[in-house]
Scaffold this motif. Structure first.
Motif, short mmCIF file in Angstrom:
data_model
loop_
_atom_site.label_atom_id
_atom_site.label_comp_id
_atom_site.label_asym_id
_atom_site.label_seq_id
_atom_site.Cartn_x
_atom_site.Cartn_y
_atom_site.Cartn_z
N SER A 72 4.73 -0.46 7.25
CA SER A 72 4.09 0.65 7.85
C SER A 72 3.49 1.18 8.72
CB SER A 72 2.77 0.78 6.43
OG SER A 72 1.71 2.34 7.12
N THR A 73 3.39 2.72 9.48
CA THR A 73 3.43 2.41 10.58
C THR A 73 1.76 3.11 10.75
OG1 THR A 73 4.22 4.61 10.35
CG2 THR A 73 5.30 3.60 11.25
N TRP A 74 0.98 3.75 9.42
CA TRP A 74 -0.10 3.96 9.47
C TRP A 74 -0.89 2.66 8.78
CZ3 TRP A 74 0.20 8.39 6.06
CH2 TRP A 74 1.24 9.87 7.30
N ALA A 75 -2.32 2.49 9.12
CA ALA A 75 -3.34 1.46 7.90
C ALA A 75 -3.66 1.67 6.95
CB ALA A 75 -4.76 2.15 9.16
N GLY A 76 -2.79 3.50 6.56
CA GLY A 76 -3.77 4.43 5.00
C GLY A 76 -2.53 4.20 4.79
N ILE A 77 -1.83 2.95 3.40
CA ILE A 77 -1.11 2.95 2.80
C ILE A 77 -0.91 3.34 0.69
CG2 ILE A 77 0.50 1.20 3.97
CD1 ILE A 77 -2.61 0.46 1.86
N ASP A 78 -2.50 4.17 1.00
CA ASP A 78 -2.84 4.21 -0.63
C ASP A 78 -1.97 5.10 -1.78
OD1 ASP A 78 -4.85 5.34 1.36
OD2 ASP A 78 -4.25 7.22 -0.16
N ASN A 203 -9.34 3.56 0.50
CA ASN A 203 -9.05 4.23 -0.38
C ASN A 203 -9.23 3.37 -1.90
OD1 ASN A 203 -9.73 6.05 -2.47
ND2 ASN A 203 -7.54 6.73 -2.68
N THR A 204 -9.72 2.68 -2.56
CA THR A 204 -9.64 2.12 -3.61
C THR A 204 -10.67 2.39 -5.12
OG1 THR A 204 -11.92 0.33 -3.84
CG2 THR A 204 -10.12 0.00 -2.18
N PRO A 205 -10.02 1.66 -6.15
CA PRO A 205 -11.22 2.03 -7.45
C PRO A 205 -12.81 1.84 -7.22
CG PRO A 205 -8.70 0.40 -8.10
CD PRO A 205 -9.22 0.69 -6.35
N ASP A 206 -13.07 1.47 -6.29
CA ASP A 206 -14.37 0.79 -6.21
C ASP A 206 -15.04 1.94 -5.45
OD1 ASP A 206 -14.56 -0.97 -7.95
OD2 ASP A 206 -14.42 -2.50 -6.20
N THR A 207 -13.98 2.23 -4.74
CA THR A 207 -15.16 3.27 -3.43
C THR A 207 -14.33 5.39 -4.11
OG1 THR A 207 -12.87 3.62 -1.60
CG2 THR A 207 -13.99 2.20 -1.62
N GLN A 208 -14.18 5.19 -4.86
CA GLN A 208 -13.53 6.71 -5.45
C GLN A 208 -14.68 7.41 -6.03
OE1 GLN A 208 -10.49 8.47 -6.26
NE2 GLN A 208 -9.17 6.73 -6.08
N ASP A 209 -14.80 8.43 -5.38
CA ASP A 209 -15.73 9.44 -5.52
C ASP A 209 -16.97 8.91 -5.59
OD1 ASP A 209 -14.11 11.20 -6.81
OD2 ASP A 209 -14.18 10.80 -8.32
N GLN A 232 -10.33 11.18 -0.59
CA GLN A 232 -10.58 10.22 -2.09
C GLN A 232 -12.28 10.08 -2.14
OE1 GLN A 232 -7.66 10.06 -1.27
NE2 GLN A 232 -6.47 11.84 -1.90
N SER A 233 -12.95 9.74 -1.84
CA SER A 233 -13.98 9.63 -1.67
C SER A 233 -15.18 9.85 -2.12
CB SER A 233 -15.00 8.27 -0.30
OG SER A 233 -14.79 8.49 0.81
N VAL A 234 -14.74 11.08 -1.50
CA VAL A 234 -15.87 12.35 -1.81
C VAL A 234 -16.01 13.47 -2.43
CG1 VAL A 234 -17.10 14.34 -0.18
CG2 VAL A 234 -16.06 12.13 0.99
N ILE A 235 -16.84 13.62 -3.60
CA ILE A 235 -16.60 15.02 -4.16
C ILE A 235 -17.11 16.00 -3.63
CG2 ILE A 235 -18.23 16.41 -6.15
CD1 ILE A 235 -16.70 13.32 -7.17
N VAL A 308 -0.24 -8.10 5.61
CA VAL A 308 0.75 -7.96 3.90
C VAL A 308 -0.70 -7.20 3.36
CG1 VAL A 308 1.38 -9.12 1.64
CG2 VAL A 308 1.89 -9.75 4.50
N VAL A 309 -0.05 -6.34 2.61
CA VAL A 309 -1.14 -5.63 1.89
C VAL A 309 -0.95 -6.06 0.14
CG1 VAL A 309 -2.02 -3.42 0.59
CG2 VAL A 309 -1.30 -3.91 2.83
N ASP A 310 -2.01 -6.28 -0.44
CA ASP A 310 -2.56 -7.10 -1.79
C ASP A 310 -2.52 -5.32 -2.94
OD1 ASP A 310 -3.30 -7.49 -4.45
OD2 ASP A 310 -4.25 -8.66 -3.79
N PHE A 311 -1.18 -5.43 -3.45
CA PHE A 311 -0.39 -4.09 -4.24
C PHE A 311 -2.20 -4.09 -5.39
CE2 PHE A 311 3.68 -4.14 -3.18
CZ PHE A 311 3.86 -2.72 -2.34
N ASN A 312 -2.57 -5.17 -5.61
CA ASN A 312 -3.53 -4.86 -6.62
C ASN A 312 -5.16 -4.62 -6.09
OD1 ASN A 312 -2.31 -5.55 -9.02
ND2 ASN A 312 -2.18 -7.55 -7.71
N LYS A 313 -5.52 -5.45 -4.97
CA LYS A 313 -6.96 -4.59 -4.38
C LYS A 313 -7.03 -3.40 -3.56
CE LYS A 313 -8.65 -9.07 -2.94
NZ LYS A 313 -8.52 -10.36 -2.05
N GLY A 314 -5.55 -3.15 -2.74
CA GLY A 314 -5.66 -1.78 -2.00
C GLY A 314 -5.20 -1.81 -0.84
N TYR A 315 -5.59 -3.41 -0.50
CA TYR A 315 -6.15 -3.27 0.93
C TYR A 315 -5.43 -4.14 1.28
CZ TYR A 315 -10.43 -5.44 0.25
OH TYR A 315 -11.27 -6.51 -0.48
#
Lengths: 315, 315
Positions: A72-78, A203-209, A232-235, A308-315
């Motif tokens: 990826s050319t970006w850091a954000g791969i969510d 952006n991970t499940p822990d940081t949503q909303d 995705q972390s902000v309502i 390498v990105v861990d597909f489970n952790k999300g980062y």
């Protein structure tokens, strides 16, 4: 066996490759995914690696059955991590490039807030000699949510400028240059002391909303909230209301749940809110290329890839 | 034998004095010089020291024949130094307070320039998702003219942010954290390499009119000029022309030859120019008081005062 560059900066990456003596004669390089559709199936099957922006890669992956590695050319791969997304390849992203850019972004907006640069600008546009009161950042307290390479780099710079730094991380541990550390569960104690709250969490499940009305209510009323992590972390409705009703003093956002920001979004009319267009830390091709070149060498010789990105952790 | 506080913040200084246990019962404290005129000659003759803003002190000095010590609440005391000004007293100013404020001012405007904050602000005001290119300050070269406490403090912070720092001083000597030093005579060699040029020199005969057309012509066309020193150092018509004709890219000014800026001044209509109203580094009474309190103790016990200004050197 060959590779594909799929990027708005494809031509720049090709030139950098040639300048560095890489043999790019068999590679494909496109700025848009449509060009990939015109490649024959045989040629697509030969592609084993891809250097790409995630928003272009999402459409390309299904056309590349033998893809082994995506840089990826970006850091954000969510957007590559969804439940239905293919995961038959190794995903690497870029790390370590963004701390200076993110730090300069955060500094520029916090200083503009304290110095009231826009108020001053408006006064001088009206030819008014505006002797306003100026705030300082020295001695203030900044809370950084996220203590990876970006948060750690920011902490270093804020310390140099005389701020007190609180770092929030998944598993708190002492960090050089960070005055206090805590976990998300400690926010009720730590948030009331923060003058500036800056989110750099991925952006991970822990940081949503996690940034909701209850969160903003724990911040001091004079405090500023900044999000350079993921939208995705902000309502967003809660943040708009907190700014409209004076629960917090100001906010600066670079990321949103939907980008570009929809034309009817409440943020366009929200007071005390500074919006930027996901430009806090652009990827410079010259810097991305260094990571790509190193990983291509590793890929070609069967070594373990970096970042390498861990597909489970999300980062 | 008594003293006089002549300051817009006179009441604050009185409260601070009482809070610190000083006996202020015989002092006079006025916010305007007119009140001093109403004091009897006898009472004025008893005044041996004064804590004052220089713009108020200039009118008061002639009414205080027995003044021994004037503590300025500002760093800038050049309006007390003119050929015809009385010099029968010891003048002290304030030092060491402004480096953080000046540094934050300089940083805020250089970052706003590179980040194009105002362009971004204007775009979002028009509801436009503005994906502009963002500049960085890391790796750039800043030239600081003046290496006293303010210039030295700025150098420290710019180094922490990854800039290359060139320091210009009267008698060049190695300074910790400064990459290169030089004198005004070295500008022809050093100026073409500066991305940002920041003047913090005091107003002395040596620094009058030094920023002229020839100076700006030696700067790179992409460079930014900032003046937080004294207005008398800039030929204002030359700066306006340099900005109008693209000789330099931008300028930020906090000080002017005449303040407030006259309503018909060319600067109101000069492009690429950011104006602020001599607010880069306000004196906070709480900080000024610490210097005053220390010097009052020294004055009362016959010790040498701190931060004495040399009337000949002008600083």
């Amino acid at each position: 066996m060959t590779g594909l560059i799929l990027s708005k900066a494809a031509n720049i990456y090709l030139k950098l490759s040639e300048a560095h003596g890489l043999d790019a004669s068999t590679w494909h390089a496109f700025a848009q995914v449509e060009a990939l559709r015109e490649l024959s199936i045989e040629k697509r099957q030969q592609i084993t690696w891809m250097l790409a922006e995630p928003n272009l890669a999402t459409d390309a992956i299904a056309m590349l059955p033998n893809l082994k590695w995506l840089q990826s050319t970006w850091a954000g791969i969510d957007r590559l991590l969804g439940a239905g997304s293919p995961k038959h390849f190794t995903l690497t992203n870029i790390k370590g490039l963004f701390a200076p850019l993110m730090s300069e972004y955060a500094l520029s907006h916090i200083l503009a807030h304290e110095r009231q640069l826009l108020t001053h600008h408006d006064a001088f546009t009206r030819r008014t000699w505006h002797e306003h009161t100026t705030g300082v950042i020295r001695g203030k307290t900044v809370m950084l949510l996220g203590m990876g390479s970006i948060g750690g780099g920011m902490a270093h710079i804020f310390k140099a400028l005389g701020l007190h730094v609180i770092g929030i991380m998944h598993t708190p541990r002492p960090v050089p240059g960070v005055d206090e550390v805590g976990a998300l569960k400690d926010l009720a104690i730590l948030l009331p002391r923060a003058d500036y709250v800056i989110n750099v969490l991925p952006n991970t499940p822990d940081t949503q909303d996690i940034f909701d009305a209850a969160f903003f209510a724990q911040m001091p009323t004079h405090a500023l909230f900044m999000n350079v992590g993921r939208g995705q972390s902000v309502i967003e409705a809660d943040l708009a209301e907190a700014l409209q009703t004076g629960v917090i003093a100001a906010a600066v956002l670079d990321v949103y749940r939907n980008e570009p920001l929809p034309i009817d979004h409440v943020f366009w009319d929200t007071p005390h809110l500074t919006l930027t267009s996901h430009t806090a830390a652009p990827s410079f091709p010259e810097e991305v290329f260094e990571i790509f070149k190193d990983n291509l060498e590793r890929f070609s010789t069967g070594q373990a890839l970096c970042h390498v990105v861990d597909f489970n952790k999300g980062y």
